[in-house]
Write a protein that holds these residues in place. Structure first.
Motif, PDB file in Angstrom:
ATOM      1  N   ARG A  64      22.875 -25.561 -17.004  1.00 49.09           N
ATOM      2  CA  ARG A  64      21.654 -25.573 -16.193  1.00 49.09           C
ATOM      3  C   ARG A  64      20.547 -26.270 -16.961  1.00 49.09           C
ATOM      4  O   ARG A  64      20.453 -26.172 -18.174  1.00 49.09           O
ATOM      5  CB  ARG A  64      21.219 -24.158 -15.864  1.00 49.09           C
ATOM      6  N   GLU A  65      19.691 -26.940 -16.198  1.00 49.70           N
ATOM      7  CA  GLU A  65      18.607 -27.687 -16.818  1.00 49.70           C
ATOM      8  C   GLU A  65      17.320 -26.874 -16.806  1.00 49.70           C
ATOM      9  O   GLU A  65      17.136 -26.014 -15.948  1.00 49.70           O
ATOM     10  CB  GLU A  65      18.410 -28.993 -16.039  1.00 49.70           C
ATOM     11  N   PHE A  66      16.488 -27.140 -17.760  1.00 48.28           N
ATOM     12  CA  PHE A  66      15.167 -26.549 -17.781  1.00 48.28           C
ATOM     13  C   PHE A  66      14.188 -27.582 -18.318  1.00 48.28           C
ATOM     14  O   PHE A  66      14.549 -28.470 -19.071  1.00 48.28           O
ATOM     15  CB  PHE A  66      15.131 -25.262 -18.621  1.00 48.28           C
ATOM     16  N   ILE A  67      12.968 -27.481 -17.869  1.00 48.40           N
ATOM     17  CA  ILE A  67      11.940 -28.451 -18.241  1.00 48.40           C
ATOM     18  C   ILE A  67      11.221 -27.957 -19.481  1.00 48.40           C
ATOM     19  O   ILE A  67      10.849 -26.785 -19.590  1.00 48.40           O
ATOM     20  CB  ILE A  67      10.945 -28.658 -17.086  1.00 48.40           C
ATOM     21  N   THR A  68      11.034 -28.871 -20.441  1.00 46.74           N
ATOM     22  CA  THR A  68      10.360 -28.526 -21.689  1.00 46.74           C
ATOM     23  C   THR A  68       9.307 -29.592 -21.998  1.00 46.74           C
ATOM     24  O   THR A  68       9.430 -30.738 -21.571  1.00 46.74           O
ATOM     25  CB  THR A  68      11.357 -28.405 -22.850  1.00 46.74           C
ATOM     26  N   ASP A  69       8.299 -29.191 -22.747  1.00 47.12           N
ATOM     27  CA  ASP A  69       7.283 -30.131 -23.218  1.00 47.12           C
ATOM     28  C   ASP A  69       7.607 -30.641 -24.614  1.00 47.12           C
ATOM     29  O   ASP A  69       7.003 -31.599 -25.083  1.00 47.12           O
ATOM     30  CB  ASP A  69       5.898 -29.462 -23.219  1.00 47.12           C
ATOM     31  N   ASP A  70       8.589 -30.006 -25.258  1.00 51.27           N
ATOM     32  CA  ASP A  70       8.959 -30.362 -26.623  1.00 51.27           C
ATOM     33  C   ASP A  70       9.921 -31.549 -26.603  1.00 51.27           C
ATOM     34  O   ASP A  70      11.065 -31.431 -26.155  1.00 51.27           O
ATOM     35  CB  ASP A  70       9.609 -29.156 -27.307  1.00 51.27           C
ATOM     36  N   VAL A  71       9.470 -32.686 -27.081  1.00 50.30           N
ATOM     37  CA  VAL A  71      10.291 -33.908 -27.086  1.00 50.30           C
ATOM     38  C   VAL A  71      11.480 -33.761 -28.030  1.00 50.30           C
ATOM     39  O   VAL A  71      12.528 -34.376 -27.817  1.00 50.30           O
ATOM     40  CB  VAL A  71       9.426 -35.131 -27.492  1.00 50.30           C
TER      41      VAL A  71
END
Length: 187
Positions: A64-71
């Protein structure tokens, strides 16, 4: 896990059915008929290949995918916020799995219908293929109707939830005629 069990069971039964078809074809009709003379036979083999692919593909599902701000986040399924508009691996997998499942359903429907026709022709019995197609049409109608009803109920629930939130902030729905509250009625 029900979906996985059904896919594996379908694979086993399809493999078993194609094996029985190959074993019994030699005893039916002329010896010159052989295998793969009818479209029904070719579609049966194609179904075996597609069901095999579908079952293996189910076990290869991406996380499953999740959105992150950490590049720098390299966790499986992590998607940087700037990439949320692109097609992801999981989305592509889902589209191929769903599309293959629908193709299997359509070919399976054809396979049963044509098999009933071949059986009827070979043994001089009534062809119940049109009754089968009517049944499939009924099932599809019930499934689409059920999904539509669930979607409408979800939409109504969201709308009511929104109205309740707006009502808690001083909005009303025209229930009282007080002038100190603003009337709000979504379309």
């Amino acid at each position: 896990y029900i979906h996985v069990i059904l896919n594996v069971t379908t694979f086993a039964m399809t493999f078993f059915t194609v094996g029985i078809a190959f074993a019994t074809m030699n005893g039916m009709g002329d010896a010159s008929e052989g295998h793969m003379k009818e479209v029904h036979h070719i579609v049966g083999l194609l179904l075996l290949l597609l069901v095999s692919f579908q079952t293996a593909n189910g076990f290869l599902r991406p996380p499953r995918e999740f959105i992150t701000d950490d590049v720098t986040d390299h966790t499986p399924g992590a998607i940087h916020r700037s990439q949320t508009k692109s097609l992801t691996t999981r989305t592509l997998w889902y589209l191929s799995h769903a599309g293959c499942g629908l193709l299997i359903f359509a070919l399976g429907t054809y396979q049963v219908h044509s098999g009933m026709g071949l059986f009827s022709k070979r043994f001089g019995t009534t062809d119940w293929g049109s009754v089968y197609l009517g049944y499939i049409f009924l099932v599809i109608t019930v499934v689409i109707g059920g999904k539509s009803w669930v979607k409408l109920r979800e939409r109504k629930s969201k709308r009511l939830s929104f109205e309740m939130q707006m009502g808690g902030e001083g909005f009303n729905y025209g229930d009282d005629n007080s002038s100190d509250t603003m009337s709000f009625r979504p379309v």
